[in-house]
Design a protein around this motif. Sequence first.
Motif, short mmCIF file in Angstrom:
data_model
loop_
_atom_site.label_atom_id
_atom_site.label_comp_id
_atom_site.label_asym_id
_atom_site.label_seq_id
_atom_site.Cartn_x
_atom_site.Cartn_y
_atom_site.Cartn_z
N LEU A 1 0.83 -1.15 -0.02
CA LEU A 1 0.00 0.06 0.03
C LEU A 1 0.86 1.40 -0.03
CD1 LEU A 1 -2.70 1.34 0.20
CD2 LEU A 1 -2.59 0.81 2.50
N SER A 2 2.05 1.12 0.49
CA SER A 2 2.93 2.41 0.58
C SER A 2 3.41 2.61 -1.05
CB SER A 2 4.13 1.88 1.45
OG SER A 2 4.65 0.68 1.13
N LEU B 1 0.20 4.25 -2.27
CA LEU B 1 0.31 5.75 -1.90
C LEU B 1 1.16 6.71 -2.38
CD1 LEU B 1 -0.79 5.08 1.79
CD2 LEU B 1 -2.27 5.69 -0.13
N PHE C 1 -5.30 5.64 -4.04
CA PHE C 1 -5.97 5.05 -2.93
C PHE C 1 -7.44 5.08 -3.15
CE2 PHE C 1 -6.34 3.91 1.46
CZ PHE C 1 -7.78 4.49 1.93
N LYS D 1 0.65 -0.46 9.14
CA LYS D 1 1.09 0.78 8.36
C LYS D 1 1.04 0.34 6.90
CE LYS D 1 5.98 -0.39 9.49
NZ LYS D 1 7.36 0.16 10.07
N PRO D 2 1.09 1.44 5.89
CA PRO D 2 1.11 1.11 4.53
C PRO D 2 2.16 -0.09 4.17
CG PRO D 2 0.75 3.52 4.76
CD PRO D 2 1.19 2.89 6.16
N SER D 3 3.22 -0.05 4.59
CA SER D 3 4.21 -1.06 4.12
C SER D 3 4.00 -2.39 4.45
CB SER D 3 5.58 -0.53 4.51
OG SER D 3 5.67 -0.36 5.82
N TYR E 1 1.81 6.08 13.75
CA TYR E 1 0.50 5.39 13.52
C TYR E 1 0.21 4.72 14.99
CZ TYR E 1 1.67 5.40 8.86
OH TYR E 1 1.96 5.83 7.28
N MET F 1 -3.65 5.70 9.86
CA MET F 1 -3.07 5.47 8.32
C MET F 1 -4.10 5.99 7.17
SD MET F 1 -2.27 1.68 6.79
CE MET F 1 -3.95 1.22 6.42
N ALA G 1 -3.64 8.41 4.36
CA ALA G 1 -3.75 7.96 2.94
C ALA G 1 -4.41 9.00 2.20
CB ALA G 1 -4.33 6.80 2.93
#
Length: 254
Positions: free
Chosen positions: A115-116, A119, A124, A150-152, A189, A213, A217
């Motif tokens: 997701l990182s 973004l 998103f 978290k995004p990663s 976060y 998050m 985002a």
Amino acid sequence: MCQGSFLGSLYQVASDLHANKLVLSSLLDKGERILVNSGFGELTHLSNRVVQSQHSDWGNVVIKLAASTKHKACLYQEAIFLNEFHSPYWPSYCDYFSSNGIDILVTKHLNGTPLSKLLSQGVFKSSWIKEIEKSVSMLHSKAMIHGDLKPSNILITHDGGAKLIDFGSVQLIGCERANSRFASYTPTYAHPNVINSKGVVSIQDDWYNLGRMFLNATEQASSDADVNVNVNVPSYRSEEHTSELQSRGLISYA
């Protein structure tokens, strides 16, 4: 601060960074030799302590390496969790072993894009929120929390599904935070109680992570991204972040 002290501080920082790079380089070099001798094929570096490879029995795998006491403790914790709990929402356990002072965890590779990365490209989609919540709820059904959402640590699949990775911070719900040997979280976060090691481990820890998050985002996403729609948010998400999302017209209560 005088110039000499300032330059001395900069020199120390540079020296520490250089030493850290040497340690990581040594870890990867030693880890690669161990993996090659253990029957793994061509290795692709994914990060400082993570590589991807092929194995004759398990196919496409992800391999994590740990050398320090803290990293070993987190890796062992992740191995115990993955070996005990199986789900399509997170990686499948393959093996865990130690060699020449390095602990190694092998899991099946999961297809998906961090997701990182999405973004960072200004992408998103609100539909991802529900999918991420589904994967987290499945984890909570095992009486565990992720501890570092978290995004990663979230993968988005080609069909818009969500999967979780990196379970080194996983904890049993109800445990006293002060009793944790190592605290592993991302301050951006993390709930204040987590940062201050107060209270007991709760699903609120994960939902707070997600609340922060999702706010970040929607702020990072490009103006034409699919975020300006109502999405259902569980009533148990932290009130502070739920209210903020709702005030921006991004969510409505389930």
